[in-house]
Design a protein around this motif. Structure first.
Motif, mmCIF file in Angstrom:
data_model
loop_
_atom_site.group_PDB
_atom_site.id
_atom_site.type_symbol
_atom_site.label_atom_id
_atom_site.label_comp_id
_atom_site.label_asym_id
_atom_site.label_seq_id
_atom_site.Cartn_x
_atom_site.Cartn_y
_atom_site.Cartn_z
ATOM 1 N N THR A 1 1.046 -1.210 -0.027
ATOM 2 C CA THR A 1 0.070 -0.033 -0.094
ATOM 3 C C THR A 1 0.907 1.348 0.001
ATOM 4 O OG1 THR A 1 -0.231 -0.015 2.400
ATOM 5 C CG2 THR A 1 -2.048 -1.257 1.276
ATOM 6 N N ASN A 2 2.185 1.005 0.228
ATOM 7 C CA ASN A 2 3.186 2.332 0.395
ATOM 8 C C ASN A 2 4.040 2.239 -0.736
ATOM 9 O OD1 ASN A 2 3.759 4.717 1.114
ATOM 10 N ND2 ASN A 2 4.895 3.980 3.126
ATOM 11 N N ASN A 3 4.036 2.110 -1.975
ATOM 12 C CA ASN A 3 4.952 1.938 -2.913
ATOM 13 C C ASN A 3 4.814 3.273 -3.607
ATOM 14 O OD1 ASN A 3 6.674 1.533 -4.955
ATOM 15 N ND2 ASN A 3 5.994 -0.698 -5.308
ATOM 16 N N ASN A 4 5.527 4.299 -2.980
ATOM 17 C CA ASN A 4 5.413 5.766 -3.737
ATOM 18 C C ASN A 4 6.040 5.732 -5.200
ATOM 19 O OD1 ASN A 4 4.436 6.573 -1.240
ATOM 20 N ND2 ASN A 4 6.379 7.048 -0.406
ATOM 21 N N GLU A 5 7.344 4.895 -5.430
ATOM 22 C CA GLU A 5 7.839 4.906 -6.708
ATOM 23 C C GLU A 5 6.681 4.511 -7.790
ATOM 24 O OE1 GLU A 5 11.333 3.127 -7.051
ATOM 25 O OE2 GLU A 5 12.240 4.080 -5.241
ATOM 26 N N MET A 6 5.999 3.452 -7.466
ATOM 27 C CA MET A 6 5.047 2.975 -8.544
ATOM 28 C C MET A 6 3.779 4.011 -8.548
ATOM 29 S SD MET A 6 4.550 0.720 -10.736
ATOM 30 C CE MET A 6 5.550 -0.461 -10.334
ATOM 31 N N LEU A 7 3.508 4.786 -7.387
ATOM 32 C CA LEU A 7 2.487 5.825 -7.664
ATOM 33 C C LEU A 7 2.746 6.780 -8.372
ATOM 34 C CD1 LEU A 7 -0.293 6.709 -6.590
ATOM 35 C CD2 LEU A 7 0.847 7.761 -4.627
ATOM 36 N N ALA A 8 3.953 7.177 -8.296
ATOM 37 C CA ALA A 8 4.441 8.385 -9.260
ATOM 38 C C ALA A 8 4.498 7.973 -10.285
ATOM 39 C CB ALA A 8 5.795 8.591 -8.307
ATOM 40 N N LEU A 9 5.059 6.839 -10.786
ATOM 41 C CA LEU A 9 5.261 6.332 -12.290
ATOM 42 C C LEU A 9 3.963 6.104 -12.758
ATOM 43 C CD1 LEU A 9 6.837 5.251 -14.822
ATOM 44 C CD2 LEU A 9 6.785 3.092 -13.648
ATOM 45 N N ASN A 10 3.011 5.729 -12.230
ATOM 46 C CA ASN A 10 1.573 5.597 -12.641
ATOM 47 C C ASN A 10 1.055 6.992 -12.977
ATOM 48 O OD1 ASN A 10 0.684 2.409 -11.025
ATOM 49 N ND2 ASN A 10 1.655 2.732 -13.122
ATOM 50 N N SER A 11 0.901 7.659 -12.009
ATOM 51 C CA SER A 11 0.463 9.167 -11.904
ATOM 52 C C SER A 11 1.117 9.813 -13.523
ATOM 53 C CB SER A 11 0.872 9.964 -10.886
ATOM 54 O OG SER A 11 0.547 9.478 -9.741
ATOM 55 N N LEU A 12 2.391 9.971 -13.710
ATOM 56 C CA LEU A 12 2.935 10.206 -14.886
ATOM 57 C C LEU A 12 2.501 9.669 -15.927
ATOM 58 C CD1 LEU A 12 6.696 10.850 -13.539
ATOM 59 C CD2 LEU A 12 5.089 12.677 -14.289
ATOM 60 N N GLN A 13 2.465 8.344 -16.078
ATOM 61 C CA GLN A 13 1.813 7.609 -17.263
ATOM 62 C C GLN A 13 0.290 8.077 -17.546
ATOM 63 O OE1 GLN A 13 2.350 3.701 -15.783
ATOM 64 N NE2 GLN A 13 4.187 3.296 -16.958
ATOM 65 N N VAL A 14 -0.387 8.290 -16.700
ATOM 66 C CA VAL A 14 -1.581 9.077 -16.856
ATOM 67 C C VAL A 14 -1.607 10.425 -17.671
ATOM 68 C CG1 VAL A 14 -3.837 9.665 -15.778
ATOM 69 C CG2 VAL A 14 -2.857 7.442 -14.996
ATOM 70 N N ALA A 15 -0.659 11.325 -16.948
ATOM 71 C CA ALA A 15 -0.524 12.415 -17.340
ATOM 72 C C ALA A 15 -0.025 12.436 -18.956
ATOM 73 C CB ALA A 15 0.422 13.234 -16.596
ATOM 74 N N ASP A 16 0.868 11.592 -19.186
ATOM 75 C CA ASP A 16 1.456 11.470 -20.764
ATOM 76 C C ASP A 16 0.448 11.002 -21.499
ATOM 77 O OD1 ASP A 16 3.838 12.410 -19.849
ATOM 78 O OD2 ASP A 16 4.795 10.553 -19.538
ATOM 79 N N ALA A 17 -0.430 10.067 -20.947
ATOM 80 C CA ALA A 17 -1.678 9.582 -22.056
ATOM 81 C C ALA A 17 -2.561 10.658 -22.297
ATOM 82 C CB ALA A 17 -2.282 8.313 -21.323
ATOM 83 N N LEU A 18 -2.934 11.545 -21.195
ATOM 84 C CA LEU A 18 -3.738 12.521 -21.379
ATOM 85 C C LEU A 18 -3.141 13.451 -22.311
ATOM 86 C CD1 LEU A 18 -6.405 14.025 -21.150
ATOM 87 C CD2 LEU A 18 -5.547 15.090 -18.869
ATOM 88 N N LEU A 19 -2.067 13.873 -22.300
ATOM 89 C CA LEU A 19 -1.502 15.009 -23.138
ATOM 90 C C LEU A 19 -1.229 14.540 -24.496
ATOM 91 C CD1 LEU A 19 1.480 16.329 -20.697
ATOM 92 C CD2 LEU A 19 -0.533 17.483 -21.510
ATOM 93 N N ALA A 20 -1.055 13.203 -24.714
ATOM 94 C CA ALA A 20 -0.905 12.528 -26.139
ATOM 95 C C ALA A 20 -2.584 12.593 -26.668
ATOM 96 C CB ALA A 20 -0.572 10.977 -26.166
ATOM 97 N N GLU A 21 -3.394 12.338 -25.978
ATOM 98 C CA GLU A 21 -4.819 12.455 -26.523
ATOM 99 C C GLU A 21 -5.168 13.958 -26.874
ATOM 100 O OE1 GLU A 21 -7.003 9.937 -27.302
ATOM 101 O OE2 GLU A 21 -5.426 8.777 -26.966
ATOM 102 N N LEU A 22 -4.769 14.664 -26.010
ATOM 103 C CA LEU A 22 -5.171 16.175 -26.256
ATOM 104 C C LEU A 22 -4.302 16.734 -27.585
ATOM 105 C CD1 LEU A 22 -5.037 17.751 -22.461
ATOM 106 C CD2 LEU A 22 -6.920 17.239 -24.185
ATOM 107 N N ASP A 23 -3.193 16.090 -27.894
ATOM 108 C CA ASP A 23 -2.400 16.575 -28.903
ATOM 109 C C ASP A 23 -2.946 16.020 -30.043
ATOM 110 O OD1 ASP A 23 -0.439 18.343 -27.765
ATOM 111 O OD2 ASP A 23 1.139 16.384 -27.593
ATOM 112 N N LYS A 24 -3.623 15.001 -30.194
ATOM 113 C CA LYS A 24 -4.445 14.263 -31.386
ATOM 114 C C LYS A 24 -5.460 15.152 -31.856
ATOM 115 C CE LYS A 24 -3.790 9.411 -30.097
ATOM 116 N NZ LYS A 24 -4.646 8.364 -29.848
ATOM 117 N N ASP A 25 -6.298 16.238 -31.266
ATOM 118 C CA ASP A 25 -7.082 17.127 -31.531
ATOM 119 C C ASP A 25 -6.440 18.073 -32.275
ATOM 120 O OD1 ASP A 25 -9.010 15.615 -30.416
ATOM 121 O OD2 ASP A 25 -9.169 16.709 -28.609
ATOM 122 N N LYS A 26 -5.073 18.330 -32.290
ATOM 123 C CA LYS A 26 -4.664 19.507 -33.077
ATOM 124 C C LYS A 26 -4.397 19.328 -34.428
ATOM 125 C CE LYS A 26 -2.083 21.552 -29.040
ATOM 126 N NZ LYS A 26 -1.117 21.750 -28.523
#
Length: 65
Positions: free
Chosen positions: A40-65
């Protein structure tokens, strides 16, 4: 430099879109009481997953351009 706004001689800095979206993703993952690798306290994995979600959202937003 999309995270900087120059106004006269004052410079305001803030979070990048990636940092902001990663913070929101991390907040959601923490509120869902997510576990990572059976721990329940794996901060590195939490940070990595958070960045992956952010990167996926940015990639989707770039598709609209």
């Amino acid at each position: 430099d999309t995270d900087r706004i120059d106004v006269g001689v004052k410079i305001y800095t803030g979070l990048t879109k990636r940092e902001h979206f990663a913070g929101l993703a991390m907040q959601g993952l923490l509120s869902a009481n997510a576990t990572y690798g059976g721990r329940t306290n794996n901060n590195e994995m939490l940070a990595l997953n958070s960045l992956q979600v952010a990167d996926a959202l940015l990639a989707e937003l770039d598709k609209d351009k």
